[in-house]
Every structure is written in C-alpha cells, then in structure tokens.
Design a protein around this motif. Structure first.
Motif, short mmCIF file in Angstrom:
data_model
loop_
_atom_site.label_atom_id
_atom_site.label_comp_id
_atom_site.label_asym_id
_atom_site.label_seq_id
_atom_site.Cartn_x
_atom_site.Cartn_y
_atom_site.Cartn_z
N GLU A 266 12.26 54.54 16.21
CA GLU A 266 12.17 53.24 15.48
C GLU A 266 13.08 52.17 16.12
OE1 GLU A 266 10.82 54.84 11.11
OE2 GLU A 266 12.87 54.19 11.67
N THR A 267 12.53 51.09 16.54
CA THR A 267 13.46 50.03 17.16
C THR A 267 13.73 49.00 15.81
OG1 THR A 267 11.34 48.75 17.56
CG2 THR A 267 12.41 50.23 19.05
N TYR A 268 15.16 48.50 15.86
CA TYR A 268 15.52 47.99 14.79
C TYR A 268 15.81 46.32 15.48
CZ TYR A 268 16.00 52.16 12.13
OH TYR A 268 15.84 53.29 11.62
N THR A 269 15.68 45.23 14.52
CA THR A 269 16.06 44.05 14.89
C THR A 269 17.55 43.75 14.76
OG1 THR A 269 15.09 43.31 12.95
CG2 THR A 269 13.54 43.43 14.55
N ASP B 290 17.87 43.81 10.97
CA ASP B 290 17.94 45.07 10.39
C ASP B 290 19.52 45.59 10.62
OD1 ASP B 290 15.30 44.88 9.70
OD2 ASP B 290 14.57 45.82 11.47
N ARG B 291 19.76 45.62 11.79
CA ARG B 291 21.18 46.15 12.03
C ARG B 291 22.46 45.31 11.06
NH1 ARG B 291 19.32 45.68 17.30
NH2 ARG B 291 18.47 47.56 18.38
N PHE C 116 22.00 47.04 7.80
CA PHE C 116 22.45 48.30 7.95
C PHE C 116 24.21 48.12 7.48
CE2 PHE C 116 18.84 49.95 10.15
CZ PHE C 116 18.25 50.76 8.98
N GLU D 291 20.88 55.27 6.13
CA GLU D 291 20.02 54.26 6.75
C GLU D 291 18.68 54.57 6.68
OE1 GLU D 291 21.23 54.04 10.67
OE2 GLU D 291 22.95 53.12 10.60
N TRP E 235 16.15 51.94 4.57
CA TRP E 235 15.00 51.47 5.53
C TRP E 235 13.56 51.75 4.73
CZ3 TRP E 235 13.85 48.75 9.59
CH2 TRP E 235 12.40 48.92 10.29
N TRP F 26 15.74 48.01 1.84
CA TRP F 26 17.13 47.62 1.60
C TRP F 26 17.32 47.33 0.17
CZ3 TRP F 26 18.09 47.82 6.31
CH2 TRP F 26 17.36 47.38 7.18
#
Length: 740
Positions: free
Chosen positions: A30-33, A36-37, A40, A64, A68, A72
C-alpha cells in the motif's frame, strides 16, 4: 483377525514429481500519500497513549493498520486494539478448539458420567434458595473434592448390618411419635425438632441390650503431620494473611445491579490490597476504594479543554473599525432557470475567487453531458444531482473580496419545491440580489419571482439589487426598451411588497458573456448603459455594502441559529455554521444549545474560511465544537449564551400579514432554517397598519389583512419575541409576520 484385515485406509505412494508448491504471490504494498503519513505521525502517539493507560502495548504497524482501516477514527482504533489485546476468555478458547471426532466425544461423555457419580450436583444446592443466582455463577461452582457416600467405620459386616437396622427402627419410632408417615429430605431440614444426620440413634433400654452391651467404636488414628517448612519472608514486607473471596461468597455478596460489571481477577485483588492507604482530613480511605469497577468509556478520545483568552471583544471590534473593510452577505433569488448560478459563477471568476483552470475542467465535464452552458453554474452547484438536473436544491455559500468590501454569496434555489431552503438562505443575508430573465419576464412574475420578493421582505431584507439578465439574447441584443419594460414591471412589484425606492438598484447584464458584471461593457450596443449611469453589478454590490454589526448588537446576549451541521476535519469532528444575530463569542467560550439544553465549548472559529479569535453579530461563521455529541444538535437549533438562554416554547402569538385566506388550520412554521409543523388555534383580531384593533375574533382572514393569531407548534422550539415567521400551507406562502 489379522492386521491386514483391520486396515481401512488405502496406502498410496506419491512421487515427488506429483507434489508441487503453489507460487508465492507478493501482495502489492500500500502506498501512502503525504497527507496519510502526516495523519499517521499525528494520530499514532494519541493511540499509543491511550493503550499505555490501559497497560497494553501495540506496534506501530498495528496502530497504523487500525487507523487506516477505520479511516483515521482514533476512538474506534483504540477500541479495536484494546479488544484485540485483551486475554481470551474461556468461551473464546473453546470455540477455537479443533472439532473432535465421535469416538473422542463418546469417551469424554463416558468419563463425565463416571465422574458425575462422585460429584455434588451443584444446581440442587440452590434449588430452593430465596435469592436469584445468575447462570454464569452456577456453572462456575466445582466441589473441592469428590463426594463420597458416608460409610460406617470399623467393625465387621454383621455389626454394620445390625447398626443399620437399629437406625431404621429409631427413625420409624420418631416418625410415629410425630404423627407423620413420610418425610422428605427438605421437610426434615425445615422441621424444628427432628433428628439430624450423624446423630446417635435413640434405642430403648431393653434387657437384651443390658445383657449384650455394644462396645464403643474407636476413632481412627490420624496420620502423623509432616513438618511444614518455615515461610521465607522478604525484608521490609509483611505477609498478607487475608484469604481471597471464594466464588460462592462473591456470588452471595453481589447484588443484581453489580452483576453486569466485570469480575475482578486475583491479581487485581492482591494489587489493591497491597496498595498504600491515602490520608485525608477525615482519616484513612479504605484500600478497597482502589477496587472500583467503573471503567472509562472508550467511545471517544477525550480532547484537551480549550481555555478562553478573556478578550474584550466589543473594545477590540471598535479598535479594528478603521482597518476593517465593509462587508455584506447577499442572497441570490429569482425564478428557476433565470441564470442565478451562472451569473454568480461569472462574478467569482472575474473577481479571482475561482481559477480559470477550474472553469476549463467544468466545461470539459459539462460538454460530456451535453450541457456546455452550465460550466459556470457548476461553481455554485457542487452536487451531482444538481449538475445532472441543472437545478439548485439548497443554498450554497461562497466568499470573495474586492479592494473595499468582503462579500458572502448565498445562492438560493429558484424551484418552488425548495422554497424552505430559500427562506433559510435569505434569513442569513443583509440584502437581496434578484435575477430576472429579460426573455421570460411574464413566467417569472407568475412564478417564483413574485414569491421570492415577498419572502425577502418577510425575513427583514430592506435593500435589493435587480440584475436584468440575458440581455444579449433578446430579439435585439442589448435593447434598451426591453430593459425599461422589465424595470417598470419589477419596480411596481417591489413597491407593493414594501421596498423603498432608494433601496432598489437595477443592473443590465449577461452572466454567460460577462458583460457589465465585474467590468463596464464594451461595444456599440451597450453605450446606453453608460449614458444611463447604470454601474456594473460588482459596483452596485459595493455601494450597498455597509458595516453589518453595530455596538448595540454586540452587547446583547448571544444568539445564533444553527444552519448547517457537519464534520469539519479529523481534529474537528463536530462543526456548525450560521449567522450570529446578536452578541459575540470567542474561542474557549461555553455556549448553550436549545432546545436540547446541552452545553458545548468553542474549540475554534472561522470567518470567511479564515481562523479568528472571536466573532460578532452580523458575521456568518463556522464554529468547531467539543464536549457535545452530534445527536443533541440539528439544523434550526439556537446557540445562545449560558447566562441568558432562549426559552423553549410551543405556543406563539403572531402579528401577521395575510397573503392567502386563513382559517384555524394546520400550517408549516418557518423561522430561518427552522421548519416545524403547527396549527393556528385562534384568530384573535384584525388590526390596522398601526396595530390597532379593527375586528375581534374574525371567522376568516382574507389576503391583504393584518391580524393577530395564536399558533401552537407540534414540538418545542427555541423562539424569542421579535423573530420573523413565515406560515405556509399547501406548498404556498399563506402569511408572514413577527413573534409578539
């Protein structure tokens, strides 16, 4: 029978080539923008702190994943992690056991039957007891040692048989003496003077007994005790000599109300017993207070309470008067399809509030639906259904500024089915912008143009600007005669509705082409506009914009009707918007909401989408609230000061102007965003323009009359004297007035 005959499973030899391994498929990561980071990084410490308070640990990956999966939501993530980290109960462990075969089940059943012969049936212990025991407590009672039937100690079998016969004989003699033929085990326990078990039988003194006396039995010699090793005590620590409560004792000492609470474990009892006692003014607090069974709620994460800065808002507002721009909020009204949304989209584009690339994107999307001319309208109509149907449903808010003024656009729907939403938008405005299609004047005058003018006056608007739209598409483009005809017809209607001539302004324009909207028009066909001294629409708005808040309004108690309720952001789960009609507030103030009767704390304030420390009367603002649940707030509720709240009432006395004939009948009561059903209970009297009585208790009210009526609401609402009310019946406006 041989071993071969007992073989039931066929032996099959497999080659290594017949076996294969399934290929491993790597799951896509999964790639987070960046957003998103950031979430987190912000929310992971909050979740970890909640888990540490509960003495639980979780890895960053687990936290996390929970954030996710729950979008949130910190509260749900904490609840999930706490439940997953709790020790498994016995029922959960039993569910995960492997399914046993029928042979194993039969073996266990036979073992249980053999053990049950030596065990006390615990259910029979409590069959006749007066108290109520829960099923979960009954199943947890297990005897400390197997029960065995009592047997006679010592002697031969003949002596045992003789003792048994003498015991039966003594029992029969006692029963005959009491006059009972049969006695159950429960009756023997409840009888006052009856024999008990292990009691020596009463035997008559006969010559045979004196001749052959029975020797007394010797007690068995107890086994020698083994020496108990001395307990080793730690230095500085005394042993705890108190025994732990048994399950039976805990069951009897617990009330029915306490049985829903969680059961204390042994470690909890020991930890509480060893806890040091607290010293208070009244003496020592018992250590058992640490055994409290009340557990904190996990429904939501407690937020830090915001403290008020104690600002002197009226003084600060007066000091900033020289630096502040003029401001105004105007509602856009008019008949459906007269170009209201398109005109506002052009105004926002020409003033720089909307970028050209957004308009290009809307044009591309509109062309795919075959509605190229609706691109500018999509700036205001953001809903999918609004864009597909080309009709505005609810009023939309947009902000833009010029060098001299700040404006808030309230684009109201023009369809007759959404008049209540138009009333809600008009009640927040300072002035009205009436859009009239020069090509469809007659349909508008028969439709919503007339009703919207009347409703604008009913909610208290005094100034109005009439934008004569689509003059570029008339039979002769930019025909001055066509503009004069529209101006005369609308002016007559405005005067009849009560607007003063000085408060009316007319602007010829074209929303689609942008002529005379933000800039003066160019071309030979529009030269008459300059000669007639008709300014562009933007200049007319600036001329009518003034200071909306006065000092007298700031000193009155706080009043603000909730227009919209929504979730502002992750950190602001509950936000409301509306116009402050009187008073002021600042960050950290505690406000009171009616009719729920709940309090809330103002966490943050936004005015024109910018954060502010305070807000005053006349401003449309967004308040981010905390310490209140969304179930206590709805549109139409009143947010007021805690010291002087609004009274909740069901009975109203109104002074109204009648539009359609009225009788004592059911009506819909509209006050801003508040819409409630009600009933006209009594027609009190008709009055003149000065409020003097003309006729007492009329049977019917006709259009054009002024009267006093009594209205009863189906449910209580926060309404004060002086509020403006609109009465509707059958989808049409029947009357409007004020609360007395």
């Amino acid at each position: 029978m041989g071993v071969a005959s007992m073989q039931r499973v066929k032996n099959v030899d497999y080659d290594e080539n017949d076996l294969y391994d399934e290929p491993d498929y790597d799951e896509p990561e999964e790639t987070y923008t960046d957003e998103d980071r950031n979430n987190f990084a912000t929310l992971t410490p909050v979740v970890r702190a909640e888990l540490e308070e509960a003495s639980l640990q979780a890895s960053d990956r687990e936290i996390e994943d929970a954030l996710w999966n729950y979008y949130w939501d910190v509260a749900k993530s904490v609840t999930y992690l706490k439940n997953s980290k709790k020790p498994k109960t016995q029922e959960q462990l039993v569910k995960k056991e492997k399914v046993k075969s029928k042979f194993d089940q039969a073996a266990e059943k036979s073992a249980q039957e053999s053990d049950s012969r030596n065990m006390i049936p615990y259910a029979s212990w409590f069959r006749d007891v007066p108290w109520i025991l829960p099923e979960d407590k009954l199943h947890s009672l297990v005897p400390a040692m197997p029960f065995q039937r009592p047997v006679l100690l010592g002697g031969s079998s003949k002596l045992a048989k003789l003792a048994e016969e003498r015991r039966k004989k003594a029992t029969a003699t006692s029963i005959r003496a009491n006059g009972n033929t049969s006695l159950s085990a429960l009756d023997r326990l409840t009888k006052t003077k009856a024999f008990t078990e292990n009691e020596k039988p009463v035997v008559e003194d006969t010559p045979e007994r004196r001749k052959y006396p029975i020797r007394s039995k010797r007690e068995p010699t107890p086994p020698p005790r083994e020496p108990t090793p001395p307990s080793v005590e730690r230095e500085g620590e005394k042993p705890d000599l108190r025994a732990l409560p048994t399950e039976f004792g805990y069951t009897l000492s617990t009330s029915l109300l306490d049985r829903d609470r969680p059961t204390l474990s042994t470690s909890d009892v020991l930890a509480a017993a060893k806890a040091p006692a607290k010293q208070t003014g009244n003496g020592l607090i018992k250590r058992t207070e640490s055994l409290s069974l009340d557990t904190p709620s996990l429904d939501r994460v407690q937020q830090a309470k915001v403290k008020s800065k104690g600002l002197d808002v009226p003084r600060l507002w007066e000091e900033e008067k020289a630096k502040r721009k003029a401001s105004a909020a105007f509602v856009v009204i008019g008949h459906v399809d007269h170009g209201k949304s398109t005109l506002m989209g052009r105004l926002l584009l020409d003033t720089g509030a909307v970028a050209q690339r957004d308009i290009d994107k809307y044009q591309k999307q509109a062309s795919e639906l075959g509605k190229t001319s609706f691109a500018l309208a999509w700036v205001m109509d953001t809903g999918t259904e609004e864009r597909e149907r080309g009709v505005t449903f609810d009023f939309a808010q947009h902000h833009f500024s010029t060098t001299s003024s700040d404006f808030t656009i309230l684009d109201a729907p023009g369809h007759r089915d959404f008049v209540p939403n138009m009333i809600g938008g008009a009640s927040m405005a300072d002035m009205a912008l009436l859009v009239v299609d020069a090509n469809q004047l007659d349909s508008g005058m028969k439709g919503q143009t007339k009703e919207h003018i009347m409703l604008a006056k009913a909610v208290g608007l005094k100034r109005i600007i009439v934008a004569v739209n689509k003059l570029d598409s008339t039979s002769q483009a930019w025909d001055q005669k066509e503009f004069t005809r529209v101006q005369a017809a609308v002016t007559k209607l405005l005067r009849e509705s009560g607007f003063a001539e000085d408060d009316i302004a007319f602007v010829p324009c074209s929303g689609l082409s942008g002529q005379n909207v933000a800039k003066k028009p160019s071309g030979e066909d529009t030269t008459w506009i300059g000669k007639a001294h008709l300014p562009p629409l933007l200049q007319a708005l600036e001329a009518f914009s003034t200071e909306s808040a006065q000092n007298v309004d700031l000193l009155r108690p706080l009043r603000m009707q909730v227009v919209d309720l929504f979730r502002g952001s992750i950190t602001n789960p509950l936000s409301v918007s509306g116009r402050i009609s009187s008073g002021h507030l600042q960050v950290g103030d505690v406000v009171y909401l009616q009719p729920a009767g709940e309090t809330a704390t103002v966490k943050a304030i936004e005015v024109s989408e910018e954060p502010k420390d305070f807000a005053v009367a006349g401003q449309i603002c967004t308040l981010h609230l905390q310490e209140i649940s969304s179930q206590h707030i709805k549109s139409g509720d009143m947010l007021c000061s805690q010291a002087d709240p609004v009274t909740v009432t069901k009975d109203l006395s109104l002074l109204i102007s009648v539009v359609d004939p009225l009788l004592p009948q059911p009506v819909d009561v509209h006050m801003g965003r508040l819409h409630l059903p009600g009933t006209i209970k009594q027609l009190v009297e008709t009055v003149d323009s000065n409020g003097e009585q003309l006729k007492r208790k009329p049977r019917v009210l006709k259009g054009g009359q002024r009267a006093r009526v009594k209205v009863s609401l189906d449910e209580g609402a926060a309404i004060e004297a002086g509020e403006r009310i609109v009465l509707r019946s059958g989808g049409a406006t029947a009357a409007y007035g004020t609360v007395e």
